[in-house]
Design an enzyme around this catalytic site. Structure first.
Site, PDB file in Angstrom:
ATOM      1  N   CYS A  45       1.103  -1.485   0.006  1.00 31.34           N
ATOM      2  CA  CYS A  45      -0.142   0.131  -0.120  1.00 31.34           C
ATOM      3  C   CYS A  45       0.888   1.234  -0.033  1.00 31.34           C
ATOM      4  O   CYS A  45       0.743   2.130  -0.790  1.00 31.34           O
ATOM      5  CB  CYS A  45      -0.764  -0.177   1.092  1.00 31.34           C
ATOM      6  SG  CYS A  45      -1.827   1.513   1.345  1.00 31.34           S
ATOM      7  N   CYS A  50      -1.540   1.512  -3.196  1.00 29.32           N
ATOM      8  CA  CYS A  50      -2.664   2.443  -2.991  1.00 29.32           C
ATOM      9  C   CYS A  50      -1.971   3.920  -2.805  1.00 29.32           C
ATOM     10  O   CYS A  50      -2.557   4.864  -3.778  1.00 29.32           O
ATOM     11  CB  CYS A  50      -3.443   2.442  -1.932  1.00 29.32           C
ATOM     12  SG  CYS A  50      -3.461   0.731  -1.207  1.00 29.32           S
ATOM     13  N   LYS A  53       0.016   5.269  -6.238  1.00 28.31           N
ATOM     14  CA  LYS A  53      -1.139   5.243  -7.164  1.00 28.31           C
ATOM     15  C   LYS A  53      -2.031   6.494  -7.111  1.00 28.31           C
ATOM     16  O   LYS A  53      -2.249   6.843  -8.048  1.00 28.31           O
ATOM     17  CB  LYS A  53      -1.846   3.930  -7.273  1.00 28.31           C
ATOM     18  CG  LYS A  53      -2.830   3.826  -8.326  1.00 28.31           C
ATOM     19  CD  LYS A  53      -3.577   2.567  -8.058  1.00 28.31           C
ATOM     20  CE  LYS A  53      -4.583   2.879  -6.743  1.00 28.31           C
ATOM     21  NZ  LYS A  53      -5.487   1.554  -6.344  1.00 28.31           N
ATOM     22  N   TYR A 184      -8.653  -3.907 -11.700  1.00 26.05           N
ATOM     23  CA  TYR A 184      -8.558  -2.386 -11.360  1.00 26.05           C
ATOM     24  C   TYR A 184      -7.094  -1.798 -11.445  1.00 26.05           C
ATOM     25  O   TYR A 184      -7.153  -0.681 -11.741  1.00 26.05           O
ATOM     26  CB  TYR A 184      -9.007  -2.614  -9.719  1.00 26.05           C
ATOM     27  CG  TYR A 184      -8.031  -3.136  -9.026  1.00 26.05           C
ATOM     28  CD1 TYR A 184      -7.084  -2.072  -8.121  1.00 26.05           C
ATOM     29  CD2 TYR A 184      -8.094  -4.513  -8.416  1.00 26.05           C
ATOM     30  CE1 TYR A 184      -6.728  -2.629  -7.169  1.00 26.05           C
ATOM     31  CE2 TYR A 184      -7.218  -5.055  -7.709  1.00 26.05           C
ATOM     32  CZ  TYR A 184      -6.348  -4.256  -6.958  1.00 26.05           C
ATOM     33  OH  TYR A 184      -5.320  -4.604  -5.979  1.00 26.05           O
ATOM     34  N   GLU A 188      -6.869   1.505 -13.828  1.00 25.22           N
ATOM     35  CA  GLU A 188      -6.309   2.597 -13.186  1.00 25.22           C
ATOM     36  C   GLU A 188      -5.214   3.144 -13.904  1.00 25.22           C
ATOM     37  O   GLU A 188      -5.233   4.617 -13.998  1.00 25.22           O
ATOM     38  CB  GLU A 188      -6.059   2.406 -11.718  1.00 25.22           C
ATOM     39  CG  GLU A 188      -7.375   2.124 -10.689  1.00 25.22           C
ATOM     40  CD  GLU A 188      -7.212   1.582  -9.326  1.00 25.22           C
ATOM     41  OE1 GLU A 188      -7.854   1.874  -8.521  1.00 25.22           O
ATOM     42  OE2 GLU A 188      -5.982   1.214  -9.128  1.00 25.22           O
ATOM     43  N   HIS A 445     -28.744  19.580  -0.901  1.00 25.85           N
ATOM     44  CA  HIS A 445     -28.638  19.964  -2.097  1.00 25.85           C
ATOM     45  C   HIS A 445     -27.908  21.218  -2.009  1.00 25.85           C
ATOM     46  O   HIS A 445     -27.917  21.999  -1.059  1.00 25.85           O
ATOM     47  CB  HIS A 445     -30.021  20.183  -2.372  1.00 25.85           C
ATOM     48  CG  HIS A 445     -30.239  20.878  -3.823  1.00 25.85           C
ATOM     49  ND1 HIS A 445     -30.312  20.018  -4.898  1.00 25.85           N
ATOM     50  CD2 HIS A 445     -30.362  22.158  -4.015  1.00 25.85           C
ATOM     51  CE1 HIS A 445     -30.197  21.115  -6.009  1.00 25.85           C
ATOM     52  NE2 HIS A 445     -30.451  22.197  -5.645  1.00 25.85           N
ATOM     53  N   GLU A 450     -26.931  13.536  -3.096  1.00 23.98           N
ATOM     54  CA  GLU A 450     -28.164  13.729  -2.794  1.00 23.98           C
ATOM     55  C   GLU A 450     -29.183  12.693  -3.771  1.00 23.98           C
ATOM     56  O   GLU A 450     -30.199  12.127  -3.317  1.00 23.98           O
ATOM     57  CB  GLU A 450     -28.882  15.060  -2.959  1.00 23.98           C
ATOM     58  CG  GLU A 450     -28.743  15.403  -4.325  1.00 23.98           C
ATOM     59  CD  GLU A 450     -29.539  16.913  -4.511  1.00 23.98           C
ATOM     60  OE1 GLU A 450     -30.580  17.164  -4.028  1.00 23.98           O
ATOM     61  OE2 GLU A 450     -28.598  17.828  -4.906  1.00 23.98           O
TER      62      GLU A 450
END
Length: 466
Positions: A45, A50, A53, A184, A188, A445, A450
């Site tokens: 990681c 992670c 990246k 993934y 990515e 909002h 939402e």
């Protein structure tokens, strides 16, 4: 508390997120703990996953954000990207984080060995570089995973390729990048380099990327790759790679479908494998499956009574926060008399494509297979932010609901800030929230989020979609 029969109460193999969390907590309980890490503290990681990246994703997005700012009145003039400047800053931050991991371990009382540990027997480990052996009452395996590449027999010329480990250390941007894979990692990096202006091609054996994700998510990401300028070639794989000295694009790649591509960098993003090769599991009697993973029970215990394993090496859910929770549960169970184990269901995850994916819970296909009647609520809209900037990218949101009791089984988002939204939605799904619970929640909002609480109309497929 320390057992004088052994050098350590606990010895951890691996200094990634799971091993570090377990080692620190165990040491803070008063146990004598040792930890061996052969490379750098922080694991996949922090060092080659992670964290770097995500920095590359940010770097890639800034270029597009600068262009889109014109729609909001900003005039930026001529802009340029300096990969060396960015990479230097990125690696400095990775070094800083790795140092924090090291200091936190040391400050908690863990004895650190910057060495590779291998099993001699179920209680004994050999430190490969020093030749020293240590014994431990309990051993935790947290060695993570590594990128997988086919052999030279399977793919002639594979030695000319790199993996996601090396992609962070390119001295300069490729002139033409080809990526193998549709998971993934592959998608990515395809978005990252396309966003940095690199001609990028993705080659995938399947028909649509992100196998295992919800079908609507897969379609959105697949089409999004093409919209980002990535050349996507499906239904084929690499056949042979040749290097031609002196050529501007020295790698000549031939595909199984007969087509060929000239490029200068090829990244294999075709999966990862548990990092157990050479660990000596057989010496300790630890079972390893055909993928190289160590099977464990819900308490992370192996088939050997004093050996546990957490994180990617177990091939359960290969995510950093999962490894951390598994390591935490192990330490509290074994050293604090607080037995608990991690629940691997309804884990929120993200894929940092552009726009990104956030998902938690079941896919529509899996929900229908398990429960039969399922209600689907979904919407696709242009975010308010894109009203003035010329960006035509739309956001997809989808709720998978069990018809019998209206429990929300899955939430899937493809759009800007999807990861931030799915973390919060994950709480609701984990708590067992129903669609009426979502409906009762007041919308905030104006926001994209939402839409998660304003979808009222059940989705009914068109005849063409059935």
């Amino acid at each position: 508390m320390t057992d004088a029969t052994y050098d350590f109460d606990l010895f951890v193999i691996g200094g990634g997120s799971g091993g570090v969390r377990a080692g620190r907590l165990a040491a803070l309980s008063g146990a004598k703990v040792g930890l061996a890490e052969e490379y750098r503290m922080g694991g996949t990681c922090v060092i080659r996953g992670c964290v770097p990246k995500k920095f590359m994703v940010y770097a890639s997005k800034y270029g597009k954000d600068i262009k889109k700012a014109e729609g909001y009145g900003w005039s930026t003039g001529e802009v340029s990207y300096d990969h060396t400047k960015f990479a230097t800053a990125m690696h400095a931050e990775v070094d800083r984080l790795s140092g924090i991991y090291f200091r936190n371990l040391k400050n908690s009382g863990v004895e650190i060995f910057e060495d590779r540990a291998e099993f001699v027997d179920k209680h004994t480990l050999r430190l490969k570089n020093s030749g020293k052996t240590v014994t431990a009452k309990k051993i935790l395996v947290a060695v993570g995973g590594r990128p997988w590449r086919p052999s030279e027999d399977e793919l002639p010329g594979v030695e000319h390729t790199i993996t996601s480990d090396e992609i962070f250390h390119l001295d300069e941007l490729p002139k033409h990048l080809v990526i193998a894979g549709g998971g993934y990692i592959a998608v990515e990096f395809a978005h990252v380099f396309a966003g940095l202006g690199v001609p990028t091609c993705l080659v995938y054996r399947g028909e649509e990327v992100l196998r295992g994700f919800d079908a609507d998510v897969r379609t959105e990401v697949h089409e999004g790759l093409k919209e980002a300028g990535v050349q996507v070639i499906t239904g084929t794989v690499f056949e042979v790679i040749e290097k031609r000295e002196g050529a501007d694009l020295p790698l000549h790649l031939t595909l199984k479908n007969g087509h060929s591509i000239d490029c200068d960098v090829i990244m294999m993003g075709v999966g990862r494998r548990p990092n157990t090769e050479g660990l000596g599991c057989e010496n300790a009697g630890v079972d390893v499956n055909e993928k190289g993973a160590i099977p464990v029970d819900e308490w992370s215990k192996t088939n050997v009574d004093n050996i546990w394993a957490v994180g990617d090496v177990t091939d359960r859910v290969a995510l950093t926060p999962v490894a951390i929770r598994e390591g935490h549960a192990f330490a509290e169970t074994e050293f604090y008399d607080k037995p608990w184990h991690f629940d691997h269901t309804d884990i929120p995850t993200a894929v940092f494509t552009q726009p990104e994916v956030g998902t938690v819970g079941m896919t529509e296909a899996d929900a229908r297979k398990e429960f039969g009647e399922i209600d689907i609520y979904k919407t696709k809209f242009k975010p308010m932010k894109n009203a003035l900037n010329g960006d035509q990218t739309r956001t997809l949101m989808k709720l998978v609901v069990r018809a019998s009791d209206e429990k929300v089984l899955g939430v899937h988002i493809v759009g800007e800030d999807a990861a931030e939204m799915i973390q919060i939605a994950g709480i609701a799904v984990k708590m067992g929230a129903t669609k009426p619970d979502f409906d009762r929640t007041c919308a905030l909002h104006p926001s994209s989020a939402e839409e998660l609480v304003t979808m009222r109309q059940k989705w009914v497929p068109d005849v063409q979609e059935v």
